[in-house]
Design an enzyme around this catalytic site. Structure first.
Site, PDB file in Angstrom:
ATOM      1  N   SER A 108      49.089 -19.946 -26.167  1.00 46.97           N
ATOM      2  CA  SER A 108      49.489 -19.794 -24.763  1.00 46.97           C
ATOM      3  C   SER A 108      50.938 -20.239 -24.592  1.00 46.97           C
ATOM      4  CB  SER A 108      48.578 -20.650 -23.883  1.00 46.97           C
ATOM      5  OG  SER A 108      48.761 -22.010 -24.216  1.00 46.97           O
TER       6      SER A 108
ATOM      7  N   HIS B  45      56.267 -10.268 -26.960  1.00 45.71           N
ATOM      8  CA  HIS B  45      54.947  -9.642 -26.843  1.00 45.71           C
ATOM      9  C   HIS B  45      55.001  -8.578 -25.754  1.00 45.71           C
ATOM     10  CE1 HIS B  45      50.593 -10.178 -25.120  1.00 45.71           C
ATOM     11  NE2 HIS B  45      50.655  -9.115 -25.906  1.00 45.71           N
TER      12      HIS B  45
ATOM     13  N   HIS C  98      44.303 -11.683 -32.541  1.00 48.20           N
ATOM     14  CA  HIS C  98      45.619 -11.347 -31.994  1.00 48.20           C
ATOM     15  C   HIS C  98      46.214 -12.480 -31.190  1.00 48.20           C
ATOM     16  CE1 HIS C  98      43.824 -11.020 -28.069  1.00 48.20           C
ATOM     17  NE2 HIS C  98      44.814 -10.338 -27.524  1.00 48.20           N
TER      18      HIS C  98
END
Length: 397
Positions: free
Chosen positions: A304, A180, A326
């Site tokens: 997470s 990411h 997202h």
């Protein structure tokens, strides 16, 4: 669930979550967006939360206008993932060496490569267009041109905040690589420059929120922003591609005996603008904390650092402008997380994950985020689940 429709000044606000669970400040932001003269639609994803300028988890469709603050300062931020031929049985019991090797290969935080990484050195990495891409840097805003050296050195680096590199295992035991990141400092510099330009334009002086300043079609300011915006989105795409090549290189070296192979990469922006057509009208669709989920589009929705992520396929719901969430979305700010949680909490909530467990990443603790499973459940009419992944290694910026 299907969406809940709330009234807005110019357009209804379609929400794929219970409005009662959304912070008041975020609801005000959404109502403000719905007042813009150029707005044609507003869809709100289940990971919605307050953001700088515009709400994170919002999809804003406008005709002949675009709001740079609604894109955000990390232009082109997004995800990449790839399934490997490795299985959980190939992984060593102690994953600390693997995490260390990844951190050595991919600079994190404000780190850069000592020398530019040459894409041609990686097997299977498409290099067409790289030279032409850098050649177009001459056309970006003069105010950021002095940053070119830094932009070159940061290509193929992670950054900080919620950016990450992960090794994951899906429910069938297959190993995945996931990361990411976005357009690094150059995207931020370009965004801040153009936000400043937009806020000074005469047509933006009467807006309810100066952060919603827009560029309008057929103006030099719009042309300049579009040029820099699309360049930065491309930078983010190349940045992730180069990081994935570096990550694959680590995996090949660490698992030589297994001779790992890799399937087709999945890559998706979640802070960006796209030109799309709905009901016969050409629109500029801004996704800030949302992915494109057109029919058959593959996407990545991470949770997470201790919970897991989903690979999804879009269902093409035009009521949401072919979009989906997202990620899990924050349920508390970074400062609130630091006040609420300790490093001991972080250790508990990331048990079984090889990752940093120090005070520097407490603000990324799983407890600061919404439930990824609930977020997925709230958008069953937007995407279908292809795979559920659980990280075993997480490298944070």
């Amino acid at each position: 669930m299907s969406y809940v429709e709330m009234p807005g000044a110019k357009v209804p606000i379609r929400m794929w979550t219970d409005p009662a669970t959304v912070e008041d400040v975020a609801l005000r932001q959404l109502q403000n967006v719905a007042t813009l003269p150029w707005i044609k639609g507003l869809a709100v994803m289940p990971d919605v939360h307050f953001g700088k300028g515009a709400t994170v988890g919002s999809v804003i469709a406008m005709q002949g206008a675009v709001c740079p603050a609604a894109v955000g300062v990390d232009i082109g931020c997004g995800m990449s993932a790839v399934k490997t031929s490795l299985t959980a049985n190939d992984l060593p019991g102690d994953l600390s060496r693997l995490r260390s090797k990844i951190e050595q290969a991919i600079p994190v935080g404000r780190g850069m490569h000592e020398a530019p990484v040459e894409p041609g050195q990686f097997h299977g990495l498409a290099t067409a267009g790289w030279g032409e891409f850098w050649g177009r840097f001459d056309g970006v805003a003069e105010a950021v041109k002095f940053r070119q050296g830094r932009a070159v050195a940061q290509m193929g680096t992670l950054g900080g905040g919620n950016h990450f590199v992960e090794i994951c295992v899906d429910t069938s035991g297959s190993v995945w690589l996931m990361l990411h990141s976005g357009s690094r400092n150059i995207g931020k510099e370009l965004a801040e420059h153009h936000i400043g330009v937009a806020q000074k334009l005469p047509h933006n002086q009467g807006l309810v929120d100066r952060d919603l300043a827009v560029f309008v079609a057929d103006t030099p300011q719009m042309a300049a922003y579009r040029n820099d915006l699309f360049w930065a989105q491309e930078y983010a795409k190349y940045n992730r591609a180069l990081m994935m090549a570096l990550l694959k290189d680590v995996i090949r070296k660490e698992f030589k005996k297994a001779k790992p192979t890799f399937e087709q990469e999945i890559s998706c922006h979640h802070n960006y603008v796209a030109e799309e057509r709905y009901e016969g009208t050409d629109l500029l669709v801004t996704r800030k904390g949302a992915i494109r989920a057109g029919s058959g589009d593959y996407g990545i929705i991470p949770g997470s650092m201790g919970t897991g992520s989903y690979i999804v396929k879009g269902l093409g719901n035009e009521k949401a402008f072919n979009s989906a969430s997202h990620g899990a979305g924050r349920r508390m700010s970074r400062n609130a997380a630091k006040r609420r949680f300790s490093t001991k909490d972080l250790e508990e909530q990331t048990r079984g994950v090889e990752c940093r467990k120090d005070s520097g990443v407490v603000d990324e603790i799983p407890g600061a985020y919404k439930s990824i499973d609930q977020v997925i459940d709230q958008q069953r009419d937007l995407v279908e689940v292809v795979a559920k992944l659980k990280q075993v290694v997480c490298v944070k910026g």
